[in-house]
Design an enzyme around this catalytic site. Structure first.
Site, short mmCIF file in Angstrom:
data_model
loop_
_atom_site.label_atom_id
_atom_site.label_comp_id
_atom_site.label_asym_id
_atom_site.label_seq_id
_atom_site.Cartn_x
_atom_site.Cartn_y
_atom_site.Cartn_z
CE LYS A 10 -3.77 -2.13 2.62
NZ LYS A 10 -4.54 -2.10 3.89
CE LYS A 14 8.01 -1.06 -0.04
NZ LYS A 14 7.84 -2.11 1.00
CG ASP A 71 10.22 -8.61 4.54
OD1 ASP A 71 9.54 -7.63 4.91
OD2 ASP A 71 10.81 -9.36 5.33
CE1 TYR A 156 16.87 1.20 12.33
CE2 TYR A 156 15.61 0.18 10.56
CZ TYR A 156 15.92 0.29 11.90
OH TYR A 156 15.27 -0.49 12.82
#
Length: 200
Positions: A10, A14, A71, A156
């Protein structure tokens, strides 16, 4: 090969990255945002690959179309690969970037610069309606800085330092980040195999 592929995400940023890739392959992209009902997949694998495969398979079997899932996360060598698959919820299930970065810095207290090597990892899995699943893995190597640097990016990125450019990932412009990122690396590998996988 179908002319449509589903992205198991979602995340609009991306999805946009994947759209530009699949457009060149003549495929239109749909995502979880286009499904009429919520599809939740419990990510309980032990590796990035296992989680990506489970997402792609679960959604692909439900909708009967090719599905791509990813992932991704951060592996820090001095922490034996942590936070790894728990990158998004390293400091707790509320998934706070600030809290995750603070915890990472605390865990690396006293670790000298040359031992702060790390990499971003992205595993992509594509489920085909034949039941076959293919995977690729992309990485981006760097170091964990001692302070946050930069205003761009997320997660990060402000701590992920790229020695070859002398900047953190969060200091790069989006276009440059997209060229260097673990996801870009994984997509390049996907491009290498695409014709072979879709003509088998």
């Amino acid at each position: 090969m179908e002319k449509e592929i589903f992205i198991a995400s979602k995340n609009k940023g991306k999805i946009s990255e994947f759209e530009s890739f699949f457009k060149s392959k003549g495929l239109s992209v749909k995502s979880l945002l286009d499904l009429p009902e919520e599809v939740d997949v419990l990510e309980d694998g032990n590796t990035f690959e296992e989680n990506a495969i489970k997402k792609a398979e679960t959604i692909g079997k439900k909708i009967g179309k090719p599905v791509l899932a990813d992932d991704s996360g951060l592996e820090v060598d001095a922490l034996n690969g942590e936070p790894g698959i728990f990158s998004a919820r390293y400091a707790g299930i509320e998934k706070s970037d600030d809290a995750n970065n603070e915890k990472l810095l605390n865990e690396l207290t006293g670790i000298e610069r040359e031992r702060r090597t790390a990499r971003f990892v992205c595993s992509l899995a594509i489920y085909f309606p034949t039941g076959e699943v293919k995977t690729v893995r992309g990485t981006c190597e760097g170091m964990i800085a001692e302070t946050l640097q930069g205003e761009h990016g997320f997660g990060y990125d402000p701590l992920f330092y790229l020695p070859d450019v002398g900047m953190s990932m969060a200091q790069l412009e989006q276009e440059e980040k997209n060229r260097r990122s673990h996801r870009a690396n994984a997509l390049m590998k996907l491009a290498e195999h695409w014709q072979e996988w879709t003509t088998e």
